[in-house]
Design a protein around this motif. Structure first.
Motif, PDB file in Angstrom:
ATOM      1  N   SER A 137      -0.627   7.760  -0.323  1.00 56.39           N
ATOM      2  CA  SER A 137      -0.565   8.379   1.006  1.00 56.39           C
ATOM      3  C   SER A 137      -1.952   8.485   1.629  1.00 56.39           C
ATOM      4  N   LYS A 158      -3.143   5.149   2.935  1.00 56.27           N
ATOM      5  CA  LYS A 158      -2.619   4.838   4.270  1.00 56.27           C
ATOM      6  C   LYS A 158      -3.421   5.572   5.339  1.00 56.27           C
ATOM      7  N   GLY A 162       6.802   8.272   3.127  1.00 52.61           N
ATOM      8  CA  GLY A 162       6.895   7.332   4.242  1.00 52.61           C
ATOM      9  C   GLY A 162       7.976   7.722   5.222  1.00 52.61           C
ATOM     10  N   ASP A 167       8.796   6.235   8.562  1.00 54.23           N
ATOM     11  CA  ASP A 167       9.323   4.916   8.196  1.00 54.23           C
ATOM     12  C   ASP A 167      10.844   4.903   8.361  1.00 54.23           C
TER      13      ASP A 167
END
Length: 106
Positions: free
Chosen positions: A18, A21, A74, A80
């Motif tokens: 995480s 990202k 996500g 996501d």
């Protein structure tokens, strides 16, 4: 205790993925540092767990926890999109991780 190390190692795999990202390709220093810290903690705990747990059990559980956790992060945090059929396979992954744990004699 080794199972606890393994579970926490898997959770830190989610943390570093995480943070990676959020680092935007390692261009944001604070998230890059958190990525590296998460990786170190995850790998150290995995190494501790594999002192007594078989690699054939520890590694798939570690990666499975990381995969499931990353999917959930996500979905819930990064927005996501996940199709219904993909959710079915995510559930199968969870069932597989639980099955490996409960069918292992270690």
């Amino acid at each position: 205790m080794n199972w606890i190390y393994l579970i926490v190692a898997g959770l830190f795999e989610v943390v570093w993925a995480s943070m990676m990202k959020l680092s935007h390709g390692f261009t944001k220093l604070n998230f890059t540092i958190l990525t590296i810290i998460g990786m170190v903690i995850s790998f150290v705990l995995l190494a501790k767990a594999t002192k007594t747990l078989p690699l054939s059990i520890a590694y798939p559980i570690w990666t499975g926890i990381g995969a499931l956790g990353s999917i959930l992060v996500g979905f819930f945090i990064f927005g996501d999109k996940i199709s219904p059929i993909t959710w079915m396979f995510i559930i199968l992954l969870l069932v597989s991780i639980i099955g490996i744990k409960f069918t292992t004699s270690s």
